[in-house]
Structure formats: C-alpha cells, structure tokens
Design a protein around this motif. Structure first.
Motif, mmCIF file in Angstrom:
data_model
loop_
_atom_site.group_PDB
_atom_site.id
_atom_site.type_symbol
_atom_site.label_atom_id
_atom_site.label_comp_id
_atom_site.label_asym_id
_atom_site.label_seq_id
_atom_site.Cartn_x
_atom_site.Cartn_y
_atom_site.Cartn_z
ATOM 1 N N PRO A 108 0.781 -1.241 0.000
ATOM 2 C CA PRO A 108 0.000 0.000 0.000
ATOM 3 C C PRO A 108 0.811 1.288 0.000
ATOM 4 N N ASP A 109 1.993 1.276 0.607
ATOM 5 C CA ASP A 109 2.801 2.493 0.631
ATOM 6 C C ASP A 109 3.686 2.636 -0.599
ATOM 7 N N ARG A 110 3.648 1.635 -1.508
ATOM 8 C CA ARG A 110 4.552 1.654 -2.653
ATOM 9 C C ARG A 110 3.838 1.419 -3.988
ATOM 10 N N VAL A 111 2.949 0.431 -4.039
ATOM 11 C CA VAL A 111 2.374 0.034 -5.322
ATOM 12 C C VAL A 111 1.038 -0.684 -5.110
ATOM 13 N N TYR A 112 0.111 -0.483 -6.046
ATOM 14 C CA TYR A 112 -1.174 -1.179 -6.002
ATOM 15 C C TYR A 112 -1.314 -1.979 -7.294
ATOM 16 N N ASP A 113 -1.476 -3.285 -7.158
ATOM 17 C CA ASP A 113 -1.543 -4.232 -8.270
ATOM 18 C C ASP A 113 -3.017 -4.487 -8.594
ATOM 19 N N PHE A 114 -3.407 -4.336 -9.863
ATOM 20 C CA PHE A 114 -4.832 -4.462 -10.195
ATOM 21 C C PHE A 114 -5.022 -4.988 -11.621
ATOM 22 N N GLN A 165 -9.761 -4.443 -15.661
ATOM 23 C CA GLN A 165 -11.122 -3.913 -15.515
ATOM 24 C C GLN A 165 -11.168 -2.601 -14.725
ATOM 25 N N TYR A 166 -10.122 -2.338 -13.915
ATOM 26 C CA TYR A 166 -10.100 -1.109 -13.112
ATOM 27 C C TYR A 166 -9.181 -0.038 -13.696
ATOM 28 N N LEU A 167 -8.639 -0.285 -14.879
ATOM 29 C CA LEU A 167 -7.651 0.635 -15.438
ATOM 30 C C LEU A 167 -8.215 2.030 -15.661
ATOM 31 N N SER A 168 -9.427 2.127 -16.213
ATOM 32 C CA SER A 168 -10.012 3.437 -16.482
ATOM 33 C C SER A 168 -10.175 4.249 -15.202
ATOM 34 N N ALA A 169 -10.734 3.622 -14.165
ATOM 35 C CA ALA A 169 -10.960 4.331 -12.899
ATOM 36 C C ALA A 169 -9.645 4.782 -12.276
ATOM 37 N N ILE A 170 -8.635 3.916 -12.282
ATOM 38 C CA ILE A 170 -7.379 4.279 -11.635
ATOM 39 C C ILE A 170 -6.637 5.339 -12.439
ATOM 40 N N ARG A 171 -6.764 5.316 -13.755
ATOM 41 C CA ARG A 171 -6.169 6.402 -14.528
ATOM 42 C C ARG A 171 -6.806 7.745 -14.168
ATOM 43 N N GLU A 172 -8.096 7.737 -13.865
ATOM 44 C CA GLU A 172 -8.753 8.975 -13.414
ATOM 45 C C GLU A 172 -8.170 9.445 -12.087
ATOM 46 N N GLY A 173 -7.660 8.513 -11.295
ATOM 47 C CA GLY A 173 -7.138 8.855 -9.973
ATOM 48 C C GLY A 173 -5.690 9.276 -9.940
ATOM 49 N N VAL A 174 -4.999 9.237 -11.075
ATOM 50 C CA VAL A 174 -3.587 9.630 -11.092
ATOM 51 C C VAL A 174 -3.450 11.091 -10.677
ATOM 52 N N ILE A 227 1.473 1.916 -14.650
ATOM 53 C CA ILE A 227 2.282 1.227 -15.657
ATOM 54 C C ILE A 227 1.768 -0.207 -15.804
ATOM 55 N N PRO A 228 1.980 -0.829 -16.975
ATOM 56 C CA PRO A 228 1.682 -2.265 -17.087
ATOM 57 C C PRO A 228 2.577 -3.050 -16.133
ATOM 58 N N LYS A 229 2.036 -4.123 -15.559
ATOM 59 C CA LYS A 229 2.849 -4.942 -14.669
ATOM 60 C C LYS A 229 3.763 -5.832 -15.500
ATOM 61 N N PRO A 230 5.080 -5.717 -15.318
ATOM 62 C CA PRO A 230 6.003 -6.528 -16.112
ATOM 63 C C PRO A 230 5.735 -8.024 -15.966
ATOM 64 N N GLY A 231 5.639 -8.702 -17.096
ATOM 65 C CA GLY A 231 5.471 -10.145 -17.093
ATOM 66 C C GLY A 231 4.101 -10.639 -16.701
ATOM 67 N N ALA A 232 3.105 -9.748 -16.620
ATOM 68 C CA ALA A 232 1.760 -10.164 -16.204
ATOM 69 C C ALA A 232 0.732 -9.525 -17.142
ATOM 70 N N GLU A 233 0.339 -10.259 -18.170
ATOM 71 C CA GLU A 233 -0.624 -9.758 -19.143
ATOM 72 C C GLU A 233 -1.944 -9.415 -18.457
ATOM 73 N N ARG A 243 -2.485 -7.098 -16.239
ATOM 74 C CA ARG A 243 -2.337 -6.552 -14.887
ATOM 75 C C ARG A 243 -1.566 -5.241 -14.978
ATOM 76 N N TYR A 244 -1.841 -4.350 -14.018
ATOM 77 C CA TYR A 244 -1.227 -3.027 -14.002
ATOM 78 C C TYR A 244 -0.806 -2.692 -12.578
ATOM 79 N N LEU A 245 0.085 -1.709 -12.488
ATOM 80 C CA LEU A 245 0.565 -1.234 -11.194
ATOM 81 C C LEU A 245 0.299 0.255 -11.072
ATOM 82 N N ALA A 246 -0.381 0.644 -10.016
ATOM 83 C CA ALA A 246 -0.505 2.060 -9.662
ATOM 84 C C ALA A 246 0.629 2.365 -8.690
#
Length: 306
Positions: free
Chosen positions: A18-24, A27-36, A63-69, A71-74
């Motif tokens: 939680p203090d470094r990265v959120y893995d998701f 389906q949540y990409l649009s919402a989290i991009r709004e939160g940047v 960013i896209p999560k490396p090696g995980a189709e 999945r993304y990292l906030a």
C-alpha cells in the motif's frame, strides 16, 4: 482527477504494497487512470480483517505490470502514504460512509459496488473518512496526552480545523501521526532492548525512528519505523547499529564495545516484532539503512562510552 477507494487484502493474489504500489487487473484501469495525481483511501474488506479504512496515499502514475498480461501497477507517490491514526470502521451508527454502498433505506447494500476492488469516491465522502481517521487536533491531542486531567470547569479550547489535505501533507502533522503509529505498533516497547519505560507521568520514553529518513526520501509508514529508546535511536541514526534481513541486530564492532551492546540489547540479538505482521520493517528500508548509514561513522565528538 478522481479520488478512489482501493481494497487491500494482506493475503491477496495481487502483489500490493500500500505504501509503494497497487496491483490491479485491466477492468479497473479506467478508474485508476482517473485517480492519477489524486488521493485514495485504502479499505480492508470484511473477510480480510477488522481494519476498515486504514490509510491514505496519492497515485503517482500507472504502468503495465512486467510479465503479467492484463495486470497493471498504480505507483504510489513517494512520501504520500499515511496510515490513519485510528482505523475508520466500515459502518458508523450502522450506516456506510460511502453513498455507493448505501441502499435507499440508508442501510448497507449487498453485492454490486460492495464487491468492487476500486471505487470512485466523492470529495465529501473522502473528507469525511479522513476526518475520522486523522483528527484535526491530533497534534494538540499528542501534546496533552499525558497531562494531568483538567478541572471540569476548565474548558479546553476548540481545536483548529485543519483541512483534510493539509493533514495529509503537513510535515508537523505527519511527524506526530508517524510517532503515534510506530510506538503503538510496538506496544511502546523498544524493538531492540525490549524495554518498555514510562516516566512518572506515564509518558512513554520510547521514540519512533525512521529507518530510511524522510530527508532522504523515506516514507511515513510503520514499515519504515522502529520504536527505540533514546540511546538506541541515536546509535541507529549514526550507523552504529543496523538490522539484517533476518532481523538480527548488526553492530559496528570497531566503534561499539561488546559490554555496551550487552547492556542495551535484549538477549538473542534480534529485533522484537511489532504486534501485527503488516507493521514489520520492509526489507527495502532495512537494506537502505545498511547501505547508506550503517558503518559510516557519522558522529560528532567522542562516543558516550569513550
């Protein structure tokens, strides 16, 4: 920009820190991009534990999560994460704090938005959650925490109402919040000596030490903190002692006599754990201290035992 609620479970298949990265997932990409660039609050679902809403942070980028189709990292903005002084319950007076979780009768909904791992959060609801978790008068509370009780007729002044964002970014406020959380995480006991000392007024003598200092980019999370006595805090900050990944205590033997460590450290030479595993020191912070502070010999004048 949009404020969000992010669900976090310690045993999740997603690799959240939680203090470094959120893995998701996608389906949540649009919402989290709004939160940047905006703030989020973290929420622990019912089946994962008792904490409810437990911290706030700001999303820096996605960013896209490396090696995980799929999945993304906030990525969390450095030094933005702040645990709440008191965890905020899911329900207050039987009612949710989020309108999206509230039925027409004012009672909790089931299904629907309740099951979403990412929820958009209106400004007013974000402010209400932060107000519950980070009281406006936290600095004043801590200043008078161990004072003798006031006479009943001596009314305390009304607290200054700090805006919620100020609480999240103010250095003095964050310092107090960090100190309270770290000392409580270790039950007011020194993590190296094992001592729990209080002065005559009941004030704990243990201090809260940043492992990776704020001035060097360290965050205000309990995973970057240790509860230490004043002497051990001084030694830790000056690189005379450090902590290995297995939580054994490292000592700069050419500067610290063994009779000093024998008196200051608990038998076994290992770090005492916090009350909850999620507050244990993060390996990255311990590594930073070992590589940048330990053994550097940064001390002014003679050492106390010279």
């Amino acid at each position: 920009m949009t404020k969000l609620v992010l669900l976090h479970k310690a045993d999740s298949i997603y690799e959240d820190e939680p203090d470094r990265v959120y893995d998701f997932p996608r389906q949540y990409l649009s919402a989290i991009r709004e939160g940047v660039g905006d703030w989020v609050v973290y929420y622990e679902p019912v089946k994962a534990g008792p904490r409810g809403y437990f911290a706030a942070a700001k999303i820096d980028r996605v960013i896209p999560k490396p090696g995980a189709e799929g999945r993304y990292l906030a990525l969390i903005a450095p030094q933005s994460y702040l645990p709440f002084d008191r965890e905020v319950p899911r329900l207050i007076n039987g009612r949710p704090l989020e309108a999206a979780l509230t039925g027409p009768d004012g009672l909790p909904r089931s299904g629907g938005a309740v099951q979403l791992a990412v929820r958009r959060l209106p400004e007013a609801e974000f402010a209400a959650i932060v107000r519950h978790g980070l009281p406006a008068d936290l600095i004043e509370q801590e200043a008078r925490r161990y004072d003798a009780p006031r006479p009943e007729l001596d009314e305390a002044p009304a607290p200054f109402e700090r805006p919620v964002i100020e609480r999240l970014v103010s250095r003095p406020y964050r310092d107090i919040a960090f100190r309270r959380k770290v000392r409580a995480a270790y039950d007011y006991r020194c993590a190296i000596s094992g001592l729990r000392l209080r002065n005559g007024g009941g004030r704990p003598e243990v201090q809260a030490a940043h492992i990776h200092p704020v001035a060097s980019g360290g965050p205000d999370t309990t995973r970057n903190g240790l509860a230490l006595t004043g002497t051990l805090h001084w030694m830790f900050d000056r690189g005379l002692i450090s902590v290995a990944d297995d939580h054994s205590i490292l000592v700069s033997r050419n500067k610290v006599p063994s009779e000093v460590t024998d008196r200051l450290m608990a038998p076994g030479g290992r770090l005492l754990p916090p009350l909850y595993a999620w507050d244990a020191p993060h390996p990255a912070h311990l590594k930073w201290h070992r590589e940048n502070v330990f053994g550097q010999g940064a001390s002014e004048g003679p050492l106390p035992w010279d």
